[in-house]
Design a protein around this motif. Structure first.
Motif, short mmCIF file in Angstrom:
data_model
loop_
_atom_site.label_atom_id
_atom_site.label_comp_id
_atom_site.label_asym_id
_atom_site.label_seq_id
_atom_site.Cartn_x
_atom_site.Cartn_y
_atom_site.Cartn_z
N HIS A 67 0.83 -1.21 0.00
CA HIS A 67 0.00 0.00 0.00
C HIS A 67 0.86 1.26 0.00
CE1 HIS A 67 -4.02 -1.66 0.18
NE2 HIS A 67 -3.62 -2.52 1.11
N ASN A 68 1.98 1.24 0.72
CA ASN A 68 2.86 2.42 0.72
C ASN A 68 3.41 2.70 -0.68
OD1 ASN A 68 2.53 2.85 3.46
ND2 ASN A 68 4.38 1.75 4.05
N HIS A 71 0.56 3.94 -3.00
CA HIS A 71 0.22 5.34 -2.73
C HIS A 71 1.32 6.27 -3.26
CE1 HIS A 71 -2.64 4.12 0.78
NE2 HIS A 71 -3.10 3.80 -0.41
N ASP A 72 2.58 5.83 -3.17
CA ASP A 72 3.68 6.63 -3.72
C ASP A 72 3.51 6.80 -5.23
OD1 ASP A 72 4.90 6.98 -1.27
OD2 ASP A 72 6.32 5.32 -1.54
N HIS A 74 0.88 6.63 -6.91
CA HIS A 74 -0.27 7.51 -7.14
C HIS A 74 0.12 8.98 -6.93
CE1 HIS A 74 -4.54 8.87 -6.85
NE2 HIS A 74 -4.01 9.71 -5.97
N ASN A 75 0.76 9.27 -5.80
CA ASN A 75 1.12 10.65 -5.49
C ASN A 75 2.13 11.23 -6.48
OD1 ASN A 75 -0.52 10.75 -3.19
ND2 ASN A 75 1.08 9.90 -1.88
N TYR A 81 -4.98 5.73 -8.43
CA TYR A 81 -5.51 4.61 -7.65
C TYR A 81 -6.93 4.92 -7.19
CZ TYR A 81 -5.91 1.44 -3.59
OH TYR A 81 -6.33 0.50 -2.69
N TYR A 128 -8.09 7.66 -4.19
CA TYR A 128 -8.13 7.37 -2.75
C TYR A 128 -7.88 8.61 -1.90
CZ TYR A 128 -3.14 7.76 -1.76
OH TYR A 128 -1.89 8.24 -1.56
N ASN A 129 -7.03 9.54 -2.34
CA ASN A 129 -6.73 10.68 -1.49
C ASN A 129 -7.81 11.75 -1.54
OD1 ASN A 129 -6.22 11.42 -4.09
ND2 ASN A 129 -4.25 12.40 -3.69
#
Length: 218
Positions: A67-68, A71-72, A74-75, A81, A128-129
């Motif tokens: 997940h980390n 998310h990276d 994605h960011n 995501y 997601y964010n």
């Protein structure tokens, strides 16, 4: 989606990884697992992902690490995501399409910022964010499973791969609507991998059979 140049995209993103100091080995293996799935799905606009399968292919054992890294990516805009909080509906991703600069070739590409060329998906997906609430969790949904999930399930149970293919093909042809295909698979295995369509009975058939049994006992 527009036509994707497999080699141009792959070479460009690898060159971008090389020049991105934030990228670690786990990010690369995870991206490659997604890229492999993307290629198999003919570069679809969005992909429904199975975490267990992606983790296995990316050689990632920790859910937290998975997940980390996700998310990276994605960011840092390598992908978008769209998480799903429903146990029967898989999360989705949209891989950012990278385009070589004009006048360059796949062998001598310059490093560039990722170009978001992928069209927005037709569904109203929320990254997601930006997701604020877990909506529609109580809506009944049919199980969404693909061939990879079936193969993984059969592999975990030490069942033959050939039987996994046969099972998936049979269920797909019959178009059974079930949320518990794993249970059907277990019945399939117990029956020596002979799967028959369930017999259809009327609502009173059980009661009639019970009366017959009671009569025979007299």
């Amino acid at each position: 989606m527009g036509k994707v140049n497999y080699i141009a995209h792959f070479n460009t993103v690898l060159e971008t990884f090389y020049n991105d100091e934030r990228i670690k080995q786990g990010h690369i293996t995870l991206y490659l697992a997604f890229f492999h799935l993307w290629n198999r799905k003919f570069f679809a606009e969005t992909l429904t992902i199975n975490r267990e399968i992606i983790m296995e292919r990316a050689k990632i054992k920790s859910k937290t690490t998975y997940h980390n890294h996700l998310h990276d990516l994605h960011n840092w805009e390598y992908l978008t995501y769209y998480p799903s909080y429903h146990p029967l509906i898989g999360s989705k991703i949209k891989i950012t399409l990278v385009c070589p600069k004009n006048g360059t070739t796949t062998g001598t590409q310059e490093v560039q910022n990722l170009d978001k060329c992928v069209p927005e998906p037709s569904q109203n997906l929320v990254p997601y964010n930006k997701l604020k609430t877990k909506e529609n969790l109580n809506k009944k949904a049919l199980a969404i499973f693909n061939e990879d999930e079936v193969f993984l399930f059969f592999k975990k149970n030490d069942w033959p791969e050939m039987e996994a293919r046969k099972f998936y093909t049979y269920i797909k042809l019959k178009k059974w609507k079930t949320e518990n295909w794993q249970i059907i698979a277990k019945i399939f295995a117990k029956n020596n991998f002979n799967l028959e369509e369930p017999k259809r009975t009327s609502p009173i058939s059980g009661y009639v059979n019970h009366l017959k049994q009671m009569r025979d006992k007299k």
